[in-house]
Enzyme design. Structure first.
Site, PDB file in Angstrom:
ATOM      1  N   MET A 109      -0.220 -12.426  -1.590  1.00 32.21           N
ATOM      2  CA  MET A 109      -0.531 -11.029  -1.278  1.00 32.21           C
ATOM      3  C   MET A 109      -1.815 -10.666  -2.006  1.00 32.21           C
ATOM      4  O   MET A 109      -1.956 -10.960  -3.197  1.00 32.21           O
ATOM      5  CB  MET A 109       0.590 -10.103  -1.769  1.00 32.21           C
ATOM      6  CG  MET A 109       1.968 -10.436  -1.248  1.00 32.21           C
ATOM      7  SD  MET A 109       2.164 -10.117   0.508  1.00 32.21           S
ATOM      8  CE  MET A 109       2.220  -8.335   0.527  1.00 32.21           C
ATOM      9  N   HIS A 134      -1.012  -7.091  -7.838  1.00 33.90           N
ATOM     10  CA  HIS A 134       0.396  -7.088  -8.255  1.00 33.90           C
ATOM     11  C   HIS A 134       0.624  -8.189  -9.268  1.00 33.90           C
ATOM     12  O   HIS A 134      -0.193  -9.102  -9.411  1.00 33.90           O
ATOM     13  CB  HIS A 134       1.308  -7.334  -7.044  1.00 33.90           C
ATOM     14  CG  HIS A 134       1.181  -8.727  -6.512  1.00 33.90           C
ATOM     15  ND1 HIS A 134       0.119  -9.128  -5.740  1.00 33.90           N
ATOM     16  CD2 HIS A 134       1.936  -9.843  -6.707  1.00 33.90           C
ATOM     17  CE1 HIS A 134       0.229 -10.415  -5.451  1.00 33.90           C
ATOM     18  NE2 HIS A 134       1.317 -10.878  -6.029  1.00 33.90           N
ATOM     19  N   GLY A 191      -2.520 -19.137  -6.203  1.00 32.29           N
ATOM     20  CA  GLY A 191      -1.131 -19.037  -5.747  1.00 32.29           C
ATOM     21  C   GLY A 191      -0.747 -17.699  -5.160  1.00 32.29           C
ATOM     22  O   GLY A 191       0.402 -17.508  -4.775  1.00 32.29           O
ATOM     23  N   CYS A 214       2.737 -18.160 -39.914  1.00 32.10           N
ATOM     24  CA  CYS A 214       2.732 -18.196 -38.444  1.00 32.10           C
ATOM     25  C   CYS A 214       1.398 -18.762 -37.975  1.00 32.10           C
ATOM     26  O   CYS A 214       0.335 -18.319 -38.422  1.00 32.10           O
ATOM     27  CB  CYS A 214       2.933 -16.775 -37.922  1.00 32.10           C
ATOM     28  SG  CYS A 214       2.342 -16.515 -36.258  1.00 32.10           S
ATOM     29  N   HIS A 243       5.048 -15.741 -32.096  1.00 35.56           N
ATOM     30  CA  HIS A 243       4.029 -14.673 -31.995  1.00 35.56           C
ATOM     31  C   HIS A 243       3.588 -14.639 -30.535  1.00 35.56           C
ATOM     32  O   HIS A 243       3.085 -15.631 -30.011  1.00 35.56           O
ATOM     33  CB  HIS A 243       2.875 -15.080 -32.927  1.00 35.56           C
ATOM     34  CG  HIS A 243       1.824 -14.058 -33.153  1.00 35.56           C
ATOM     35  ND1 HIS A 243       1.323 -13.795 -34.413  1.00 35.56           N
ATOM     36  CD2 HIS A 243       1.127 -13.266 -32.302  1.00 35.56           C
ATOM     37  CE1 HIS A 243       0.370 -12.887 -34.336  1.00 35.56           C
ATOM     38  NE2 HIS A 243       0.232 -12.540 -33.059  1.00 35.56           N
ATOM     39  N   CYS A 245       0.835  -1.207   0.000  1.00 33.58           N
ATOM     40  CA  CYS A 245       0.000   0.000   0.000  1.00 33.58           C
ATOM     41  C   CYS A 245       0.874   1.263   0.000  1.00 33.58           C
ATOM     42  O   CYS A 245       1.986   1.262   0.544  1.00 33.58           O
ATOM     43  CB  CYS A 245      -0.883   0.022   1.247  1.00 33.58           C
ATOM     44  SG  CYS A 245      -2.322  -1.055   1.123  1.00 33.58           S
TER      45      CYS A 245
END
Ligand code: AMP
Ligand code: ZN
Ligand code: ZN
Length: 341
Positions: free
Chosen positions: A169, A173, A166, A203, A297, A53
């Protein structure tokens, strides 16, 4: 192209040219696609005190840069990870040592955290397209710094959202791991894209035909469910122009991508009850041989965590997906969310 869609009661195996791995679509194991709502939605803000924070910067590992630079009212901070998987303090790695037990390399590398907002209760999906673009531009800026080092071979950008995806926090983030090796799934992906290119002279991602699999599109990007999605409601966001390296994204395309990511995450949240999820940016090695650029790509993979993986998947490397991609795409395509909300 897809042979099965809504209502097919029979299992089917599919393999796409990107991962070149079989996925078993097994509708008998599913309830209706709409029953896949998460039962453990990601709780956005259980922490009471949080080092990410604004005002708590001193509780974090050192900062690498912030946006805007030097501003106490920052919007994004890129910081060192307090518990890094690899160490930036080791000398550039020695050559690999080969022993009878296997190969060894010093654990040199960089593990950074990108704090996406100063405010604890705000999630990535709550940011504006321009603010999400700043997060993408921060990734590109940091990758460009890593690219000056010969010893860093690949940078994995990823996000864990929600405890069962997983995340330790809850403050919004993402993470960046700059590695001294090319990870095995990157080698496999490049190898299978090369095989496709050698056969078709095109591609395989530029060639995606996705009418039944499309969720949304923007000027420069498509969001879609991949033809051989390994996970129910897996989503890819794919540039509509050929580009091997994510870190070449420019500011205009970053805003376009920010808008489409926001819209896609909102749809996933509405239809699947704010599920825990991971996203991964799949790009090309930093010091590519020029020839890789033609067939490689970059794209973003978003995986809502709705079912676990277990013995079969670990044992075989094959996945069982109970939801046909065409059905998942329809569930996500048909919900209306406003672009600005
Ligand atoms: P996640 O586990 O995916 O939520 O990612 C959070 C990351 O933040 C973990 O890799 C932690 O090691 C890292 N971390 C936790 N506390 C701090 C801190 N005070 N400063 C820097 N990194 C931290
Ligand atoms: Zn916080
Ligand atoms: Zn392409």
């Amino acid at each position: 192209m897809a042979s099965s869609s809504s209502g097919n009661p029979n299992p089917e195996l599919r393999k796409d040219p990107v991962w070149n791995r079989w996925v078993i679509f097994s509708p008998a194991r599913a309830k209706r696609p709409s029953d896949f709502k998460s039962k453990s939605p990601a709780d956005p803000n259980p922490n009471t005190t949080c080092p990410f924070c604004i005002g708590h910067e001193h509780e974090c590992a050192p900062e690498i840069f912030r946006v805007p630079p030097d501003d106490p009212n920052w919007t994004i901070r890129v910081i060192q990870n307090l518990y890094p998987a690899l160490s930036r303090d080791l000398p550039d790695p020695d050559p690999v040592t080969h022993t009878s037990a296997g190969s060894v390399l010093a654990g040199f590398g960089f593990h950074d955290v990108v704090i996406e907002t100063p405010v604890h209760s705000v999630q990535l999906v709550d940011l504006s397209p321009e603010e999400i673009a700043q997060v993408f531009v921060s990734y590109t800026k940091r990758i460009q710094q890593f690219a000056t080092r010969d010893s860093i071979k690949y940078v994995q950008v990823f996000k864990n959202h929600g405890a069962s995806a997983g995340a330790s926090m809850s403050h919004s983030h993402s993470q960046m791991l700059a590695l001294p090796v090319i990870p095995p799934s990157v080698s496999v992906r490049l190898g299978s894209m090369k095989d496709y290119f050698d056969k078709m002279r095109k591609c395989c991602i530029c060639e995606i035909q996705c009418e039944d699999l499309l969720i949304d599109s923007s000027t420069y990007f498509l969001s879609l469910v991949p033809f051989a999605a390994a996970f129910p409601f897996e989503i890819w966001i794919v540039p509509r122009y050929h580009s091997a390296h994510f870190h070449e994204l420019d500011a205009e395309k970053a805003v376009d991508l920010g808008g489409l990511l926001k819209q896609t995450l909102r749809k996933m949240s509405v239809q699947l009850n704010n599920p825990p999820f991971n996203f991964m940016i799949h790009t090309s090695p930093l010091h590519d041989h020029g020839s890789e650029l033609a067939y490689s790509h970059w794209f973003i993979q978003i995986v809502p965590q709705l079912i676990g993986i277990a013995g079969f998947e670990i044992g075989t490397g094959c996945y069982i997906n109970p939801v046909f991609p065409e059905d998942a795409a329809k569930v996500l395509r048909d919900v209306n969310v406003s672009k600005s909300g």
